[in-house]
Design a protein around this motif. Structure first.
Motif, PDB file in Angstrom:
ATOM      1  N   GLN A  87       0.727  -1.111   0.076  1.00 54.87           N
ATOM      2  CA  GLN A  87       0.050   0.026  -0.118  1.00 54.87           C
ATOM      3  C   GLN A  87       0.890   1.196  -0.119  1.00 54.87           C
ATOM      4  OE1 GLN A  87      -3.065  -0.225   3.036  1.00 54.87           O
ATOM      5  NE2 GLN A  87      -4.463   1.117   1.644  1.00 54.87           N
ATOM      6  N   SER A  88       0.371   2.473  -0.845  1.00 49.62           N
ATOM      7  CA  SER A  88       1.086   3.426  -0.830  1.00 49.62           C
ATOM      8  C   SER A  88       0.294   4.650  -0.825  1.00 49.62           C
ATOM      9  CB  SER A  88       2.106   3.666  -2.227  1.00 49.62           C
ATOM     10  OG  SER A  88       1.371   3.712  -3.431  1.00 49.62           O
ATOM     11  N   TYR A  89       0.925   5.754  -0.306  1.00 55.83           N
ATOM     12  CA  TYR A  89      -0.025   6.884  -0.125  1.00 55.83           C
ATOM     13  C   TYR A  89       0.531   8.179  -0.941  1.00 55.83           C
ATOM     14  CZ  TYR A  89      -1.170   3.946   3.861  1.00 55.83           C
ATOM     15  OH  TYR A  89      -1.531   2.825   4.730  1.00 55.83           O
ATOM     16  N   TYR A 105       4.615  11.364  -2.457  1.00 53.78           N
ATOM     17  CA  TYR A 105       4.129  10.187  -1.851  1.00 53.78           C
ATOM     18  C   TYR A 105       4.971  10.231  -0.213  1.00 53.78           C
ATOM     19  CZ  TYR A 105       3.611   6.882  -5.785  1.00 53.78           C
ATOM     20  OH  TYR A 105       3.405   6.255  -6.849  1.00 53.78           O
ATOM     21  N   TYR A 106       3.848   9.569   0.777  1.00 57.52           N
ATOM     22  CA  TYR A 106       4.028   9.482   2.013  1.00 57.52           C
ATOM     23  C   TYR A 106       4.337   8.267   2.649  1.00 57.52           C
ATOM     24  CZ  TYR A 106       2.190  14.459   2.035  1.00 57.52           C
ATOM     25  OH  TYR A 106       1.782  15.622   1.749  1.00 57.52           O
ATOM     26  N   TYR A 107       5.095   8.300   3.447  1.00 57.51           N
ATOM     27  CA  TYR A 107       5.396   6.889   4.057  1.00 57.51           C
ATOM     28  C   TYR A 107       4.324   6.368   5.123  1.00 57.51           C
ATOM     29  CZ  TYR A 107      10.260   7.326   3.147  1.00 57.51           C
ATOM     30  OH  TYR A 107      11.686   7.429   2.628  1.00 57.51           O
ATOM     31  N   PRO A 108       4.093   4.997   5.064  1.00 57.31           N
ATOM     32  CA  PRO A 108       2.864   4.569   5.815  1.00 57.31           C
ATOM     33  C   PRO A 108       2.656   5.364   7.235  1.00 57.31           C
ATOM     34  CG  PRO A 108       4.071   2.946   4.841  1.00 57.31           C
ATOM     35  CD  PRO A 108       4.581   3.915   4.505  1.00 57.31           C
ATOM     36  N   HIS A 109       3.659   5.494   7.992  1.00 52.37           N
ATOM     37  CA  HIS A 109       3.716   6.128   9.206  1.00 52.37           C
ATOM     38  C   HIS A 109       3.274   7.566   9.208  1.00 52.37           C
ATOM     39  CE1 HIS A 109       7.608   8.275   9.158  1.00 52.37           C
ATOM     40  NE2 HIS A 109       8.222   7.075   8.315  1.00 52.37           N
ATOM     41  N   ALA A 152      -2.610  12.832   5.832  1.00 54.46           N
ATOM     42  CA  ALA A 152      -1.364  13.034   6.416  1.00 54.46           C
ATOM     43  C   ALA A 152      -1.293  13.522   7.767  1.00 54.46           C
ATOM     44  CB  ALA A 152      -0.721  13.963   5.361  1.00 54.46           C
ATOM     45  N   LYS A 153      -0.720  12.812   8.586  1.00 55.89           N
ATOM     46  CA  LYS A 153      -0.760  13.024   9.948  1.00 55.89           C
ATOM     47  C   LYS A 153      -0.327  14.483  10.287  1.00 55.89           C
ATOM     48  CE  LYS A 153       0.371   8.552  12.026  1.00 55.89           C
ATOM     49  NZ  LYS A 153       1.684   7.944  12.572  1.00 55.89           N
ATOM     50  N   ALA A 154       0.796  15.047   9.656  1.00 52.44           N
ATOM     51  CA  ALA A 154       1.552  16.391   9.956  1.00 52.44           C
ATOM     52  C   ALA A 154       0.466  17.577   9.307  1.00 52.44           C
ATOM     53  CB  ALA A 154       2.812  16.525   9.462  1.00 52.44           C
ATOM     54  N   SER A 155       0.066  17.473   8.211  1.00 52.48           N
ATOM     55  CA  SER A 155      -0.547  18.501   7.605  1.00 52.48           C
ATOM     56  C   SER A 155      -1.976  18.269   7.393  1.00 52.48           C
ATOM     57  CB  SER A 155      -0.126  18.620   5.984  1.00 52.48           C
ATOM     58  OG  SER A 155      -0.340  17.764   5.334  1.00 52.48           O
ATOM     59  N   GLY A 156      -2.654  16.856   7.536  1.00 52.20           N
ATOM     60  CA  GLY A 156      -4.152  16.782   7.392  1.00 52.20           C
ATOM     61  C   GLY A 156      -4.417  16.850   6.047  1.00 52.20           C
ATOM     62  N   VAL A 157      -3.520  16.935   5.072  1.00 48.22           N
ATOM     63  CA  VAL A 157      -4.158  16.923   3.667  1.00 48.22           C
ATOM     64  C   VAL A 157      -4.637  15.531   3.357  1.00 48.22           C
ATOM     65  CG1 VAL A 157      -2.600  18.783   2.645  1.00 48.22           C
ATOM     66  CG2 VAL A 157      -2.054  16.421   2.520  1.00 48.22           C
ATOM     67  N   SER A 158      -5.568  15.302   2.443  1.00 49.01           N
ATOM     68  CA  SER A 158      -6.184  14.020   2.332  1.00 49.01           C
ATOM     69  C   SER A 158      -5.266  13.218   1.123  1.00 49.01           C
ATOM     70  CB  SER A 158      -7.626  14.166   1.760  1.00 49.01           C
ATOM     71  OG  SER A 158      -7.670  14.537   0.306  1.00 49.01           O
ATOM     72  N   LEU A 159      -5.300  11.989   1.278  1.00 47.19           N
ATOM     73  CA  LEU A 159      -4.215  10.992   0.668  1.00 47.19           C
ATOM     74  C   LEU A 159      -5.275  10.153  -0.150  1.00 47.19           C
ATOM     75  CD1 LEU A 159      -1.421  10.407   3.266  1.00 47.19           C
ATOM     76  CD2 LEU A 159      -1.630  12.273   1.488  1.00 47.19           C
ATOM     77  N   GLN A 160      -4.460   9.757  -1.129  1.00 45.48           N
ATOM     78  CA  GLN A 160      -4.816   8.477  -2.075  1.00 45.48           C
ATOM     79  C   GLN A 160      -4.186   7.448  -1.515  1.00 45.48           C
ATOM     80  OE1 GLN A 160      -5.992   8.952  -6.007  1.00 45.48           O
ATOM     81  NE2 GLN A 160      -7.803   9.951  -5.104  1.00 45.48           N
ATOM     82  N   THR A 161      -4.979   6.454  -1.824  1.00 47.22           N
ATOM     83  CA  THR A 161      -3.993   5.038  -1.490  1.00 47.22           C
ATOM     84  C   THR A 161      -4.286   4.085  -2.438  1.00 47.22           C
ATOM     85  OG1 THR A 161      -3.601   3.338   0.245  1.00 47.22           O
ATOM     86  CG2 THR A 161      -6.066   4.197   0.334  1.00 47.22           C
ATOM     87  N   GLN A 162      -3.185   3.336  -2.677  1.00 45.78           N
ATOM     88  CA  GLN A 162      -3.275   2.106  -3.720  1.00 45.78           C
ATOM     89  C   GLN A 162      -2.167   1.148  -3.384  1.00 45.78           C
ATOM     90  OE1 GLN A 162      -2.405   5.430  -6.298  1.00 45.78           O
ATOM     91  NE2 GLN A 162      -0.997   5.889  -4.748  1.00 45.78           N
TER      92      GLN A 162
END
Length: 851
Positions: free
Chosen positions: A581-583, A590-594, A605-615
């Motif tokens: 799974q990637s974000y 891209y963002y790390y899973p953590h 995203a934990k830090a910024s709160g922007v919504s992420l697509q996952t695949q």
RNA sequence: GGUCGAGUGGUGGAAUCGGUAGACACAACGGACUUAAAAUCCGUCGCCUGUAAAAAGGUGUGGGGGUUCAAGUCCCCCCUCGACCA
């Protein structure tokens, strides 16, 4: 009270050290000893040692090859199962520039990491045979083999178009260029003719094609190689130019359609273009050519893009009917394929049809059979010739032969075979690679250095980039290196290009056989014993280039009498990729899973709160979704990592990594542990007995079933997932048994050993055995144990399961039929209806009653 | 656009030559043990009808059609995804 649970962190390093210390998997190099057993060569494609280290995607390939090597070893083979490093190449050179460190140091660090990571997984490699393509002891022989190619006239210099980046002052590979720009910096890239070393792989095209037939490779992969080689048969046809004594030649696979050729096209690079262009058209032609030359081949030939072109004002004479036809320049014709010129038959070729329609060129039907009028759609299928004089009435295949015969008798053309395969561009203007063992005399003559002078070592230089005047980086070396005195006393200048990254991997499988030989690349007797590689495993990304290049070198070595087999890799399997799974945010970052978390069913995203697509996509560093094998081992141990990678799905399937799945196999190993060890006391379990295995008859049967299935599934390599399922079933049965004969457990541990070598070895040891279970003999099953007195018969009515009947195993078909018809539940469904047919399939223990 | 491959529960995947669809796991749910939790052990687990619970039945392998006593599996058409080629 102290507990004694399964503790991989304690037992795994212990046994790894034992294997290492006792050289458990070291293969003898003495031919007489070797000949006492049959051989088996299992090879996993060696990794490129980038700084990222080993991730579970690598392990998805190496674990099954290791299981298979263990399996064959226990079956009594001498097993060659080596590992090494593909270390030369651009990524390491880039790191060197970035970190201002010599690439050799970086390579040393990286290979150290890789080896430690692999040893932690418990692979049974013979580490004494480890090789590194970037050390002089190895590349000496890469250079030596290059000289054999050179002597055979298979290496030559040619001016070829390359991707030149003026800002960086260097040549780039096709993979590094996208839309005319360097992918990393966005600097513009242009196509430029440069003098380069080429290897004449096309001279081997036919053999590379034909010998595919004898290989045990997946059909799809052979097909990919066939497509890459791209053999097509047809004719070269010579066209005269009207009102000129000049001619040009086209290659066509469809000489049968010559009467339908209504125009010709020259590639923009074709030398005749500037000569024949009519003065009125010259400026338009020049402008067009200039623009076309910077487009990539892909852009130019893409069927989806609109065709462009310009009329030269000149005409060619169609050789079969003397009709004048216009000559165009268009970039959908490539200079690198065929002759760089085509005859265009818009009636029977899709691209020609599109082009002719766009520019109002006549379209003539010469093969009948199309569904639509020829003006609307080209007809590319088989049919009968029309409007074609002496070909009329012939079918396509016959017409081809007839036309080629006619062309040859009139001396207007010849039969010709054409390949899509190009010669191999073999030089790079880089630092981190093998120097060529060649030098240039003052007068431009090229001389090869004597074999005794090898290796030509890489000199130390101050910067890994081309010189100001555009020479390769090696031109920065000092005169001690650059100038060389030849045996005859002459002074020459060394070649400063280096070989491409592929070179070292073209023959590494041979060096493993005799990794430390300082006299020859490998001993011929050892080569005869070990070759070919029986089972080669690796990623599909190497399906074409690496495998084709290595096969080519191998065939040259065969022609030199240096190897005994025509092909290097008899068996081959491609592992499926591992996905994860990637974000990504809306911008594609891209963002790390953590760094991601789930909120109301959406990822942000934990830090910024922007919504992420996952695949779910391929695991890779650039997608930030890599799982490091070390982390898994820290949490669950190497045996769980190994088992999970196999249990996740078939070897060849691409499957997603799921952390939770590792738990399952970890629990399985804990259950195995508890079969032998009482966790409270740390002593052997009280259920264990010294009784014969047959005293637990149900378990004894399950054991033999397991031996059978694990043996078959391991043999296939692709079904190791179901081998593990069966071992789980056995362990579940054993857990429920009241007593456990040690004999049964010991046999089971043999089956487990190739898969989970550490726990199998530890429990083997705890059960009082000495030595390595990995070197003991593989068990065989007893078919008699598997047969039983009764069988379950599946009773169907109209193909639907209605009941299961327990009947004696030797029941006749008649008895089965009687029993089924008498059965109460079956009766309910046939009640009152006439029986039309009864089918008994005794092989499947099945009866079907049709009413 | 062409070639090849694939599509099965909430998930990863089983299913031999056309013969019991969903093995084995994960997740979920319920129970036992525990002061509690974890771990462990036992059980349920495609969907629909049915029932207090069962029993029982229907339906079901991307969609449509076909061959067959019998189709996830073979044939034809279509859809979606992947790899390679253009």
């Amino acid at each position: 009270m102290e507990n004694h649970p399964y503790a991989p962190a304690e037992i795994e390093p212990y046994w790894q050290a034992e294997w290492q210390e006792k050289s458990a998997f070291k293969i003898p190099n003495d031919i007489e000893t070797l000949k006492t057993k049959p051989k088996f060569y299992v090879l996993g494609m060696f990794p490129y040692t980038s700084g990222a280290g080993l991730h579970v995607g690598h392990a998805k390939n190496y674990v099954p090859s290791d299981v298979f090597a263990n399996f064959r070893r226990m079956q009594g083979y001498h097993v060659m199962h080596p590992m090494g490093w593909d270390a030369f190449g651009l990524p390491t050179e880039r790191t060197a520039v970035r970190e201002n460190e010599h690439p050799a140091h970086i390579t040393e660090r990286n290979t150290e990491t890789f080896q430690q990571q692999m040893q932690r997984i418990g692979f049974s490699y013979d580490w004494s045979r480890k090789i590194d393509t970037s050390v002089p002891e190895y590349y000496r022989w890469t250079q030596w083999i290059f000289l054999r190619l050179y002597e055979k006239g298979l290496a030559y210099l040619a001016d070829v178009p390359v991707n030149w980046c003026p800002a960086l002052g260097t040549v780039l590979s096709n993979e590094e260029v996208k839309d005319g720009k360097y992918v990393e910096t966005g600097d513009p890239v242009e196509r430029r003719l440069m003098r380069q070393w080429m290897l004449k792989i096309t001279a081997y095209a036919d053999r590379l094609l034909e010998d595919l037939d004898v290989l045990d490779w997946p059909e799809g992969l052979k097909e990919m190689q066939r497509n890459w080689i791209g053999k097509s048969e047809g004719a070269d046809i010579t066209f005269k130019i009207k009102e000129s004594d000049k001619t040009f030649t086209v290659f066509t696979t469809r000489p049968d359609t010559l009467f339908g050729a209504t125009y010709c096209v020259l590639a923009p690079e074709h030398p005749l273009v500037s000569e024949i262009a009519h003065p009125d058209a010259a400026s338009a032609v020049n402008a067009y050519v200039k623009e076309a030359i910077n487009k990539s081949d892909l852009q130019r030939t893409d069927l989806a893009t609109e065709k462009t072109g310009v009329f030269t004002g000149a005409y060619a004479i169609n050789p079969c009917n003397n009709a004048p036809i216009p000559i165009w320049v268009a970039d959908y014709v490539l200079m690198t394929y065929g002759t760089g010129a085509i005859m265009a038959v818009p009636g029977h070729d899709e691209r020609d049809h599109e082009f002719a329609s766009a520019f109002g060129i006549p379209i003539v039907e010469v093969i009948s059979g199309g569904e639509k009028p020829i003006e609307e759609a080209p007809f590319e299928g088989d049919g009968v010739c029309v409007n074609s004089d002496f070909l009329n009435g012939l079918r396509v295949a016959d017409a081809k032969e007839r036309m080629i015969a006619w062309l040859e008798s009139e001396e207007r053309g010849t039969r010709q075979v054409q390949y899509r395969l190009r010669d191999w561009l073999f030089s790079r203007q880089r630092y981190w690679g093998e120097p060529f063992p060649l030098a240039h005399l003052e007068d431009g003559t090229i001389v090869q250095l004597p074999d005794e002078e090898l290796p030509v070592e890489l000199p130390l230089i101050d910067a890994y980039k081309p010189t100001e005047d555009g020479k390769p980086p090696l031109a920065r070396a000092d005169a001690n290196w650059l100038k060389v005195t030849l045996p005859d006393g002459q002074t020459a200048t060394r070649e400063t290009n280096i070989m491409p990254q592929w070179a070292g991997s073209c023959w590494y499988y041979l060096r493993f056989l005799d990794a430390h030989n300082t006299e020859v690349p490998f001993d011929p007797e050892l080569e005869r014993y070990w070759m070919p590689v029986d089972s080669y495993m690796g990623g599909a990304e190497h399906a074409v280039l690496h495998l084709l290049y290595a096969r080519f070198w191998h065939k040259v070595l065969y022609d030199c009498g240096l190897v005994s087999t025509k092909e290097p890799f008899q068996g081959l399997l491609n592992q499926g990729t591992i996905l994860a799974q990637s974000y990504q945010d809306a911008k594609g970052k891209y963002y790390y899973p953590h760094e991601a978390e789930e909120k109301d069913g959406e990822f942000v995203a934990k830090a910024s709160g922007v919504s992420l697509q996952t695949q779910i996509e391929k695991m890779s560093k650039s997608r930030f979704n890599v799982i490091n094998s070390d982390d898994v081992i820290d949490n669950y141990g190497a045996d769980s990592l190994r088992l999970y990678l196999l249990f996740i799905g078939p070897f060849t399937a691409s499957t997603p990594w799921q952390d939770a799945g590792v738990e399952g196999v970890y629990r399985f190993l804990q259950r195995v542990w508890r079969l032998v060890i009482d966790e409270d006391s740390g002593e052997l379990s009280e259920k264990l007995t010294d009784a014969a295995g047959t005293t637990e008859s149900e378990l004894w049967r399950e054991l033999h079933k397991t031996i059978k299935q694990v043996t078959e599934d391991t043999e296939s390599i692709d079904k190791m997932n179901t081998a593990i399922s069966q071992m789980m079933i056995f362990v579940n049965t054993a857990t429920q048994a009241k007593s456990l004969p040690k004999e049964i457990l010991k046999i089971f541990l043999h089956l487990l050993s190739p898969y989970a070598p550490h726990i199998a070895q530890e429990l083997w040891h705890r059960l009082g055995e000495t030595g390595f279970i990995a070197l003991s003999q593989w068990p065989t099953h007893d078919e008699a144990v598997l047969t039983s007195a009764t069988v379950t018969i599946i009773a169907q009515v109209n193909g639907k399961l209605r009941n299961r009947l327990e009947l004696p195993a030797d029941a006749t078909e008649k008895e089965i039929e009687e029993a089924a018809l008498a059965d109460e539940r079956v009766q309910r469904f046939i009640e009152g209806k006439p029986i039309r047919k009864v089918i008994v399939v005794s092989k499947r223990n099945l009866i079907n009653i049709v009413v």
